[in-house]
Design a protein around this motif. Sequence first.
Motif, PDB file in Angstrom:
ATOM      1  N   PRO A  85    -110.854  50.133 -57.764  1.00 50.14           N
ATOM      2  CA  PRO A  85    -109.592  49.445 -57.432  1.00 50.14           C
ATOM      3  C   PRO A  85    -109.787  48.254 -56.491  1.00 50.14           C
ATOM      4  O   PRO A  85    -110.590  48.312 -55.556  1.00 50.14           O
ATOM      5  N   LEU A  86    -109.047  47.200 -56.770  1.00 50.83           N
ATOM      6  CA  LEU A  86    -109.013  46.012 -55.922  1.00 50.83           C
ATOM      7  C   LEU A  86    -107.679  45.993 -55.196  1.00 50.83           C
ATOM      8  O   LEU A  86    -106.620  46.096 -55.814  1.00 50.83           O
ATOM      9  N   GLY A  87    -107.727  45.877 -53.880  1.00 59.36           N
ATOM     10  CA  GLY A  87    -106.506  45.846 -53.080  1.00 59.36           C
ATOM     11  C   GLY A  87    -106.432  44.582 -52.247  1.00 59.36           C
ATOM     12  O   GLY A  87    -107.403  43.833 -52.138  1.00 59.36           O
ATOM     13  N   PHE A  88    -105.255  44.333 -51.642  1.00 63.37           N
ATOM     14  CA  PHE A  88    -105.043  43.090 -50.904  1.00 63.37           C
ATOM     15  C   PHE A  88    -104.283  43.335 -49.595  1.00 63.37           C
ATOM     16  O   PHE A  88    -103.333  44.098 -49.563  1.00 63.37           O
ATOM     17  N   ILE A  89    -104.719  42.653 -48.560  1.00 64.71           N
ATOM     18  CA  ILE A  89    -103.932  42.477 -47.340  1.00 64.71           C
ATOM     19  C   ILE A  89    -103.813  40.974 -47.161  1.00 64.71           C
ATOM     20  O   ILE A  89    -104.820  40.283 -46.956  1.00 64.71           O
ATOM     21  N   SER A  90    -102.622  40.429 -47.264  1.00 68.77           N
ATOM     22  CA  SER A  90    -102.467  38.973 -47.297  1.00 68.77           C
ATOM     23  C   SER A  90    -102.754  38.343 -45.939  1.00 68.77           C
ATOM     24  O   SER A  90    -102.444  38.897 -44.895  1.00 68.77           O
ATOM     25  N   GLY A  91    -103.346  37.139 -46.017  1.00 73.85           N
ATOM     26  CA  GLY A  91    -103.635  36.404 -44.794  1.00 73.85           C
ATOM     27  C   GLY A  91    -103.969  34.963 -45.097  1.00 73.85           C
ATOM     28  O   GLY A  91    -104.661  34.307 -44.331  1.00 73.85           O
ATOM     29  N   GLY A  92    -103.517  34.464 -46.246  1.00 73.86           N
ATOM     30  CA  GLY A  92    -103.848  33.103 -46.645  1.00 73.86           C
ATOM     31  C   GLY A  92    -102.657  32.177 -46.603  1.00 73.86           C
ATOM     32  O   GLY A  92    -101.623  32.477 -46.007  1.00 73.86           O
ATOM     33  N   SER A  93    -102.813  31.019 -47.274  1.00 72.00           N
ATOM     34  CA  SER A  93    -101.737  30.026 -47.288  1.00 72.00           C
ATOM     35  C   SER A  93    -100.824  30.197 -48.486  1.00 72.00           C
ATOM     36  O   SER A  93     -99.629  29.977 -48.402  1.00 72.00           O
ATOM     37  N   GLY A  94    -101.387  30.603 -49.624  1.00 71.72           N
ATOM     38  CA  GLY A  94    -100.582  30.740 -50.831  1.00 71.72           C
ATOM     39  C   GLY A  94    -100.024  32.136 -51.009  1.00 71.72           C
ATOM     40  O   GLY A  94     -98.826  32.341 -51.141  1.00 71.72           O
ATOM     41  N   ASN A  95    -100.919  33.119 -51.036  1.00 71.52           N
ATOM     42  CA  ASN A  95    -100.547  34.535 -51.224  1.00 71.52           C
ATOM     43  C   ASN A  95     -99.744  34.772 -52.501  1.00 71.52           C
ATOM     44  O   ASN A  95     -98.879  35.646 -52.552  1.00 71.52           O
ATOM     45  N   ASP A  96    -100.035  34.001 -53.542  1.00 70.24           N
ATOM     46  CA  ASP A  96     -99.280  34.131 -54.787  1.00 70.24           C
ATOM     47  C   ASP A  96     -99.631  35.403 -55.549  1.00 70.24           C
ATOM     48  O   ASP A  96     -98.768  36.007 -56.194  1.00 70.24           O
ATOM     49  N   ILE A  97    -100.886  35.827 -55.480  1.00 70.33           N
ATOM     50  CA  ILE A  97    -101.309  37.041 -56.168  1.00 70.33           C
ATOM     51  C   ILE A  97    -100.665  38.257 -55.525  1.00 70.33           C
ATOM     52  O   ILE A  97    -100.133  39.143 -56.205  1.00 70.33           O
ATOM     53  N   VAL A  98    -100.692  38.290 -54.206  1.00 70.67           N
ATOM     54  CA  VAL A  98    -100.072  39.393 -53.476  1.00 70.67           C
ATOM     55  C   VAL A  98     -98.573  39.433 -53.737  1.00 70.67           C
ATOM     56  O   VAL A  98     -97.980  40.503 -53.885  1.00 70.67           O
ATOM     57  N   ARG A  99     -97.956  38.260 -53.826  1.00 68.75           N
ATOM     58  CA  ARG A  99     -96.514  38.159 -54.075  1.00 68.75           C
ATOM     59  C   ARG A  99     -96.119  38.892 -55.362  1.00 68.75           C
ATOM     60  O   ARG A  99     -95.078  39.540 -55.432  1.00 68.75           O
ATOM     61  N   VAL A 100     -96.969  38.827 -56.364  1.00 70.89           N
ATOM     62  CA  VAL A 100     -96.668  39.440 -57.655  1.00 70.89           C
ATOM     63  C   VAL A 100     -97.046  40.918 -57.694  1.00 70.89           C
ATOM     64  O   VAL A 100     -96.267  41.755 -58.151  1.00 70.89           O
ATOM     65  N   LEU A 101     -98.224  41.258 -57.204  1.00 73.24           N
ATOM     66  CA  LEU A 101     -98.750  42.599 -57.427  1.00 73.24           C
ATOM     67  C   LEU A 101     -98.378  43.619 -56.359  1.00 73.24           C
ATOM     68  O   LEU A 101     -98.261  44.813 -56.665  1.00 73.24           O
TER      69      LEU A 101
END
Length: 307
Positions: A85-101
């Motif tokens: 599994p691939l997971g995310f903790i957002s910390g960037g400028s776009g965060n578009d992938i995190v926004r969707v998933l």
Amino acid sequence: MKKFFFIINANNAKAIHTFNQLKKVMDEEEISYRTFYTEYSGHATEIAKKITYINKDDIKAVIAVGGDGTIHEVLNGMQENQSIPLGFISGGSGNDIVRVLTKDVKGLKKQLLYLKRNRIVKTDSGNIQLVGRSNKIQSFISAIGIGLDGEVAKSTNEAAYKKYLHKLKLGSLAYVFTLFKVLKFYVPDSMEVKIDGQEYGFNKVWLVAVGNMPYYGGGMKICPSAKSNDGILDVCVVHDLSLFKLLLLFISVFWGGHVNVQGVSQYKGKEIEVVTRRSVAIHADGEYKGTTPVRIKVQPGTVSVKI
């Protein structure tokens, strides 16, 4: 006992701050984890490839801490171990992938719940190959941008002000600033787009976007109907517009209103090839990849995502 393996973008102050706060809570909760910090561009790919090969049976999930670029690199490092599994903790400028998933999990409480819950889904990805120059195939999960937005992504990642805007938590404005800078010299040109064998020709093309997800560039809804689990890529071609009309279009792209404008053509397909008269820039998940011609192909259900 399986552990979380965190890959943190060390060049991103927001990512480091976010993880340092989360680290304290994980220690209190006795959550088992290991950490790896990137040192240069492409390092996250190298780290992900190495840890998923060596520690395959010990990984609960690989968590990318950063923006879309960090996620993109980690994704490419996990190509040979896509069951992890691939997971995310957002910390960037776009965060578009995190926004969707993951709907952008913010705050320590929500981040902790995110780590504790065991929800895994399969999502599509895409392959990108620079035709005639490289046999290397790379993966993307959000979108490809060809033309103006490829140049904007390239220039944004090179811009010194991106780091300052990150510190002010205004990172998404970096794309807007760069857009107006690039528009001073960018000239639209003709392009040929082949979608599942069907050829289309366009004049004065500003950009071609190929989306597995609706967003890129910090919330721009470039392919509004794109879904990450339908086995199809959405294609948006912006062409035959004056600079003034393009700027008006840019305003509406944040809610997807641009699709109703004459000069915006939309398609869907599984295999896309773009050929241009002159070489133009390409980005994948916001990361500069090179120049056209390019071949893109959807990979249905290939990524295990922790949600």
